[in-house]
Design a protein around this motif. Structure first.
Motif, short mmCIF file in Angstrom:
data_model
loop_
_atom_site.label_atom_id
_atom_site.label_comp_id
_atom_site.label_asym_id
_atom_site.label_seq_id
_atom_site.Cartn_x
_atom_site.Cartn_y
_atom_site.Cartn_z
N PHE A 26 0.79 -1.23 0.00
CA PHE A 26 0.00 0.00 0.00
C PHE A 26 0.82 1.29 0.00
CE2 PHE A 26 -3.43 -2.90 1.15
CZ PHE A 26 -4.47 -2.38 0.39
N ALA A 27 2.10 1.24 0.33
CA ALA A 27 2.92 2.47 0.24
C ALA A 27 2.98 2.97 -1.21
CB ALA A 27 4.32 2.23 0.79
N PRO A 28 3.25 2.11 -2.21
CA PRO A 28 3.21 2.62 -3.59
C PRO A 28 1.81 3.02 -4.03
CG PRO A 28 3.60 0.24 -3.56
CD PRO A 28 3.75 0.72 -2.16
N VAL A 29 0.79 2.34 -3.52
CA VAL A 29 -0.58 2.72 -3.87
C VAL A 29 -0.88 4.13 -3.37
CG1 VAL A 29 -3.02 2.21 -3.43
CG2 VAL A 29 -1.44 0.36 -3.93
N ALA A 30 -0.50 4.42 -2.12
CA ALA A 30 -0.74 5.75 -1.55
C ALA A 30 0.05 6.82 -2.28
CB ALA A 30 -0.37 5.74 -0.06
N ALA A 31 1.33 6.54 -2.54
CA ALA A 31 2.18 7.53 -3.20
C ALA A 31 1.72 7.81 -4.63
CB ALA A 31 3.63 7.05 -3.19
N LEU A 32 1.47 6.74 -5.36
CA LEU A 32 1.10 6.91 -6.77
C LEU A 32 -0.34 7.41 -6.91
CD1 LEU A 32 2.85 3.78 -8.28
CD2 LEU A 32 3.64 6.15 -8.26
N GLY A 33 -1.17 7.15 -5.93
CA GLY A 33 -2.51 7.74 -5.93
C GLY A 33 -2.43 9.26 -5.86
N ALA A 34 -1.51 9.75 -5.03
CA ALA A 34 -1.31 11.20 -4.93
C ALA A 34 -0.76 11.76 -6.24
CB ALA A 34 -0.35 11.51 -3.78
N VAL A 35 0.14 11.03 -6.88
CA VAL A 35 0.68 11.47 -8.18
C VAL A 35 -0.41 11.46 -9.24
CG1 VAL A 35 2.35 10.96 -10.00
CG2 VAL A 35 2.99 10.66 -7.60
N LEU A 36 -1.26 10.46 -9.20
CA LEU A 36 -2.35 10.34 -10.18
C LEU A 36 -3.27 11.54 -10.11
CD1 LEU A 36 -3.78 8.47 -12.26
CD2 LEU A 36 -5.12 7.57 -10.33
N VAL A 37 -3.59 11.98 -8.92
CA VAL A 37 -4.46 13.15 -8.75
C VAL A 37 -3.75 14.43 -9.21
CG1 VAL A 37 -5.66 14.59 -7.06
CG2 VAL A 37 -5.74 12.10 -6.87
N THR A 38 -2.43 14.49 -8.99
CA THR A 38 -1.66 15.68 -9.35
C THR A 38 -1.38 15.76 -10.85
OG1 THR A 38 -0.59 15.61 -7.17
CG2 THR A 38 0.47 16.95 -8.87
N ASP A 39 -0.90 14.66 -11.42
CA ASP A 39 -0.54 14.63 -12.85
C ASP A 39 -0.57 13.18 -13.31
OD1 ASP A 39 0.46 14.81 -15.39
OD2 ASP A 39 2.39 15.70 -14.83
N PRO A 40 -1.69 12.72 -13.90
CA PRO A 40 -1.82 11.31 -14.29
C PRO A 40 -0.71 10.82 -15.20
CG PRO A 40 -3.93 12.43 -14.45
CD PRO A 40 -2.92 13.49 -14.19
N GLY A 41 -0.22 11.67 -16.08
CA GLY A 41 0.82 11.26 -17.02
C GLY A 41 2.16 11.01 -16.37
N ALA A 42 2.33 11.48 -15.12
CA ALA A 42 3.62 11.34 -14.44
C ALA A 42 3.74 10.03 -13.66
CB ALA A 42 3.85 12.51 -13.49
N VAL A 43 2.65 9.28 -13.56
CA VAL A 43 2.64 8.09 -12.70
C VAL A 43 3.74 7.09 -13.05
CG1 VAL A 43 1.32 6.06 -12.01
CG2 VAL A 43 0.24 8.31 -12.02
N PRO A 44 3.85 6.64 -14.32
CA PRO A 44 4.89 5.63 -14.59
C PRO A 44 6.31 6.13 -14.37
CG PRO A 44 3.88 6.40 -16.63
CD PRO A 44 3.05 6.94 -15.52
N VAL A 45 6.54 7.40 -14.70
CA VAL A 45 7.88 7.96 -14.53
C VAL A 45 8.24 8.07 -13.05
CG1 VAL A 45 9.37 9.96 -14.96
CG2 VAL A 45 7.73 9.21 -16.70
N ILE A 46 7.31 8.57 -12.25
CA ILE A 46 7.56 8.72 -10.82
C ILE A 46 7.72 7.36 -10.15
CG2 ILE A 46 6.58 9.51 -8.63
CD1 ILE A 46 7.65 11.75 -10.37
N PHE A 47 6.92 6.39 -10.60
CA PHE A 47 7.03 5.06 -10.00
C PHE A 47 8.40 4.44 -10.26
CE2 PHE A 47 6.61 0.39 -10.54
CZ PHE A 47 6.35 0.07 -9.21
#
Length: 463
Positions: A26-47
């Protein structure tokens, strides 16, 4: 809105950790959920480029320490050394002082330079054994270990070699012994308040007729066939680890210089790494290896037939604890990169009093990232110049700024998603629901100690 995204991610992770769900998941779920709300296109790069980079970087640095620490703790258990230590301490201090005994052992190891995570593995076997013998609920053990290992010897006591006391030296140009009077005052406050609370909880449980409890996970295995050993021999591996860590920490930088390099083929490209990054880690690893050898040398007969199964248990525990903490580290890195994190830093900068500003800023960022060293590094990296300017304008010595920053990093860092808390609960086989309430009480004691020390400084001018 960006601030609420950070807050929502943090609250979500604390909630699932408290409910007993895997932080690795759930740590990546929480972090990437926040990224998804901020900038959906950035999710794979940030992950891949941030979360996984930081997670793998943590494992690269610290997994050998987790592994060796787990093996060391398991051998202490299998050899019967833990039982000997428990029996001796109970005899020396009396059954009613089991809590202070474990606190002092944890404090001795951490002040000697042993990693906080290693102390958890090393202290747990004989801590659980002592609690079982004297009938104290096991659910209190994590808070007791936290008081001994995660509090005053981590960031308050002058001279402690833990990283939380070392980071401020590079920003304030101080030493590990900065503001010794404030450090001793803070230590006395934490010990007095923490021990008083834990003794109150012990008496409360005894009055209710609650004992050690049954059905616990990861229990220490009792084997009456294990021969009794001298307490001096049983303590020897712990002393070896503490002393060897101190010695190697001094010797390794001199052996390798500023850069450690090696080439297995003469004339071929050499592998080079900065010594200052690895010296402390190598020192701990070498010390643990010597500690393991010491246990094997004096307890081989008791260990021999159980080493295969015990080592498998140790590896499993190290993998779980290491991945839990590494996943938390990746989460903190992603949260620190969000726009809402800038909002948090800007709001904290508006607090007028220099010491209170620094304390609240550092402890808040440590809480958000779930890491004392992470929050401290982020706070000082972004705001050290401002802290220094404000301190100089107010006539506050930088030694005082060092001590307050260090202590504040160990304040609200131990929220439910903190890696050390998760490791502690995983090693002891307990859940947030069972034990986190008492850990949080120690967290409040640590946080209150920072402001107590600030008040002491303003009242006396001593530091």
């Amino acid at each position: 809105m960006s601030f609420l995204v950070c807050l929502a991610a943090l609250c979500f992770l604390m909630f699932v950790a408290y409910r007993g769900f895997s932080v690795i998941l759930f740590a990546p779920v929480a972090a990437l959920g926040a990224v998804l709300v901020t900038d959906p296109g950035a999710v794979p790069v940030i992950f891949s480029g941030l979360f996984m980079e930081k997670m793998v970087g943590f494992i690269k640095l610290y997994f050998p320490v987790f592994l060796l620490g787990a093996v060391f703790g398991k051998l202490i258990e299998l050899s019967g050394f833990s039982r000997s230590i428990v029996a001796s301490v109970v005899t020396l201090l009396g059954p009613g002082r089991a809590i202070i005994s474990i606190v002092l052992v944890g404090a001795l190891l951490t002040y000697g330079g042993v990693s906080l995570f290693v102390v958890v593995f090393a202290v747990y076997p004989f801590g659980a054994e002592m609690f079982r013998q004297v009938g104290i609920p096991k659910r209190l053990l994590p808070a007791v270990v936290a008081l001994g290992a995660f509090s005053f010897t981590m960031d308050t006591l002058p001279g402690t070699p833990q990283i939380q006391n070392i980071i401020p030296t590079t920003f304030f140009h101080t030493t590990a012994y900065a503001a010794p009077i404030l450090g001793l005052v803070g230590t006395a406050f934490i010990l007095a308040a923490g021990l008083s609370y834990l003794e109150f909880r012990r008496r409360q449980a005894r009055k209710a007729g609650e004992g050690y409890g049954t059905g616990h996970l990861n229990e220490v295995t009792l084997d009456d066939s294990v021969p009794t050993v001298s307490p001096l021999i049983a303590l020897l591996p712990l002393v070896v680890v503490g002393l060897a860590n101190l010695v190697f920490a001094q010797l390794i930088p001199g052996w390798f210089g500023e850069t450690a390099s090696a080439s297995l083929v003469p004339g071929d490209h050499a592998v080079a790494i900065p010594t200052n990054v690895w010296a402390a880690i190598w020192a701990v690893q070498a010390a643990l290896l010597l500690g393991i050898l010491a246990v094997l040398a004096f307890g081989f007969r008791a260990i021999a037939g159980k080493f295969a199964g015990g080592s498998k248990d140790a590896v499993s525990g190290a993998l779980l604890a290491g991945l839990n903490t590494a996943s938390e580290y990746g989460f903190g890195a992603v949260i620190a990169a969000l726009p809402g994190f800038l909002v948090i830093k800007s709001a904290l900068a508006a607090i007028p009093n220099p010491l209170i500003n620094e304390a609240i800023t550092v402890t808040t960022l440590a809480g958000v990232t779930g890491s004392a060293s992470g929050g401290l590094s982020i706070a000082l990296g972004a705001m050290a110049n401002q802290f220094i300017a404000n301190a100089q304008a107010a006539g506050i010595p930088l030694e005082v700024m060092h001590r307050i920053a260090s202590m504040a990093s160990g304040g609200m860092d131990t929220l439910p998603h903190n890696g050390a808390v998760i490791t502690l609960l995983a090693v002891t086989g307990l859940t947030h629901r069972q034990s986190y309430g008492d850990i949080f009480a120690i967290t409040l004691v640590k946080t209150a100690a920072v402001f107590f020390v600030i008040g002491f400084y303003y009242l006396t001018g001593l530091y």
